[in-house]
Every structure is written in C-alpha cells, then in structure tokens.
Design an enzyme around this catalytic site. Sequence first.
Site, short mmCIF file in Angstrom:
data_model
loop_
_atom_site.label_atom_id
_atom_site.label_comp_id
_atom_site.label_asym_id
_atom_site.label_seq_id
_atom_site.Cartn_x
_atom_site.Cartn_y
_atom_site.Cartn_z
CG HIS A 47 -1.93 1.41 1.35
ND1 HIS A 47 -1.69 2.25 2.44
CD2 HIS A 47 -2.77 1.71 0.54
CE1 HIS A 47 -2.60 2.86 2.37
NE2 HIS A 47 -3.25 2.73 1.15
CD GLU A 50 -2.79 2.64 -3.58
OE1 GLU A 50 -3.47 3.71 -3.37
OE2 GLU A 50 -3.16 1.63 -3.06
CG HIS A 51 -0.23 6.29 -0.35
ND1 HIS A 51 -1.04 7.00 0.22
CD2 HIS A 51 -1.44 5.17 -0.57
CE1 HIS A 51 -2.07 6.78 0.66
NE2 HIS A 51 -2.24 5.46 0.34
CD GLU A 127 -5.23 5.42 3.67
OE1 GLU A 127 -5.86 4.57 3.16
OE2 GLU A 127 -4.15 5.76 3.54
#
Length: 431
Positions: A47, A50-51, A127
């Site tokens: 993840h 991806e960022h 997040e």
Amino acid sequence: MRVQTTTLSNGLIVATETRSHVESVALGLWNNSGSRHEHPDEHGIAHLLEHMAFKGTSRRSAEDIAVEIENVGGEINASTSVETTSFFARVLKEDVGLATDILCDILRDSTFDEDELQREKHVIVQEIGAAMDTPDDIVFDRFAEAAFDGQPVGRSVLGTRETIETFSSDQLRSYLAREYGGDRMIAVAVGAVEHEDFLREIESRLGDLGSHTGDDSLSAAIYTGGDFRETRDLLDAQILIGFEGKAFLARDFYASQLLATVLGGGMSSRLFQEVREKRGLCYSVSAFHWSFSDTGLFGIHAATGEEDIAELVPVLLDEMTNLAGSIRQDEVDRARAQLRASLFMSNESSMSRASQIARQLLIHGRVLPRQEIMDRLGDISVERIRDLAYRTFGGSTPTVAAIGPLNPMLSYNDVHGRLSGPLEMRRVAAS
C-alpha cells in the site's frame, strides 16, 4: 463490443474493448501482487508503494503528475488489495498517450525520494488512525484477521503504525523489483480506443520490462475462524458473523454469490425482511461473499443499537439455519436476476469494465463471455444452494467480529453451538 488481447514477448498482456459511442477512455495497469505477497516484516509496504508511485519520477515531480493529468481534465488513482495492485486513469480519447506515459513512468521510474517518503508515511499513519476511529470500517479488518489468524491473507492492507515507520526507499525499490514485472502485469483500456494504438503505447514503454524476481508460490491460506470483540462506548454496535467461503475457481463460487444474495443481498432478502423490516432489530444488515485465489469468506454484517443486540444475534443465527432447509425457487430466480443486472449495469462504466477484464485475465487467463457467466448462474439449482448452505453455515468454524457496546451479545461458544446443532439435525432430516 469485443475484447482484444495481445501478449507481449515479456508476458505482459494488453487488452482493449472499443466503445465507439463514448468520448473517454478508462485505462490502467494491474499487477498480480498485493498485501498477501508481503514478507512478515513488510506489512503495509504494498500500500505504501501505491502511494509513493505518485510522489515523483526522474521526469515529473509529484505536482507535475497531478497537474499534467488535470490539465486535460483527466483523473488518476490507484488501489491495493489482498492479491492485486492497480494504477488507473480516465481521460478523453485524445489524451490516452499522456495517461499511458504517466502510468508507465510512475511504475518504472519512481524516485522514492526520502523527504516524500517521510511525508507519505505520516499520511498513511493518519489513514490508519482514521480507520481505527471508524468502527464500520475497521470491524471488517478485524473479521478477516480472525478468520485467517496470523496469515498475510487476513492482514489489513494498510499495515500498522509500527511497520510503516520502518520502511526505507531501498525497501520499496526491492519490493518493486521482486513483485512487479511484465509476466505479472495486465494493461487494459476501455472506451474510445483502438487496440493497435494502445498496444503501441504500452509496448514502447513496457515492452522491455523484465520479469518479477520473487517466488510465485504463496503460503496456502488456512481458514481458522475465531472471535474478535472490542467493547467501545458507542451508540451502535458493528457485528460480523462469517464462515469459510469459496475461491474464485472453486465449483461453488457462483453458488456462493447466489446464496449471499438470497440471504442478504437487497431489500427483498431474508435478512432485510425478517430482521430489519418485520422486527426492526437493526438499521443495516447484509450478506457478502469475498473470494481469493485459494479460499474465501462468507459473512453477514449488521449494525444496531445496544438495546437490540441480545435479540438480534440469535435471530441472525436462526435465519441462517432456517435458510438452509427452506430456500425457494423464486428467491433463487430473483437473486440470479439481481446478479445479472449488477453485472450488466456495472459494465456500463468503462472503468468498472476495465477492472473486470483485468481481474478475469489474472484469475482465468481469459475474459469470460457474459453469456458464459449467465449460463453458470443458470445451471445452479435450489438443491445445490441448499446443500451449500448446510456446508457453509454448519461445516466450518464460525468467525465473529464485533465493535461497540457488546455486553448483551452471545458468547462465541453459544454462537457456534446455535449453528452446528440445528444445522446437523436439519441436514439429517432433509436426507
């Protein structure tokens, strides 16, 4: 409309579906790796990657990436799941070249600048904190963790504060080289695009992309079942009860989708009518079936106030045990119609269709004709779904996850007992 596919010499598959009646194109790159492919000390790195892909390349800064795509009115985004990661865009037809160049650039030439990395770590930690403060989100993560105790397939995609803080730029580069490659990648475009044009765009940028260097074998997922409860001082409780589901390629995959729809797939479903409409025991109730490459999860979600928990959970369990012996033909026909309509309606969105094409190529190695899917659904009888219900609700250890004011809730052992005994008696009686 017809899907065309071409496999490049490095194994990368290029697929298109031309839609001459639209002015836009949805396009993206899907890689057959996700959070499940992380090593034990890499929880959350898929993840994070991806960022970080949007935080700058040698040709574009993070701002340049955003400005260039929005200068032409386009949109760009990405998503990480348990088994795949995708990077996608939507633009007008004349801007496909630009969108393709940006997507390929961020995958092949991201710099993973240390300053940007520190900032993005902070964003992801925020997040994670936001997810923790949202019970109706985090309860699903806890549900998966309990169902696959201690296994990557059950871990949250986000990672943890502790793991995220440890990652370096070199670790991101190592993970990218290990898990990304032409032999794991699908490029898809749907809309006002010609196959040969998109093929040239992809081949010129990714035709020389090497293979991933990691091990293709994954540890087999072992469904354990389990119990997670977190008492919080909230106005409502989020409750999940689930069982082992079916993998994408399992014989009962489509039957499980139908079973979930009959049980809790809409306002006409058993759960909605009995639990919400007739008894008023919750404000939200539904059933779902998630699939992975080698396993799945079947679950029921309900949200209710503290005063109704004691009555709600037994009613949910009773509906499951009753369903196994009383599924009707009209319910199955209605569920089939719902799934058919959902498939056709979602395909009206070019982005949804692009995602579907990519998933089917990754799972099946081909794009499934819609009629084939309809035929598979049409071949499923009431008796087969009834048998599946017995096996699902009574054949595996349940998983329970709940967050909220939980004192009135049945114990895990009581949940297990209320399912296994009645279902076994009903199965014997039915036989």
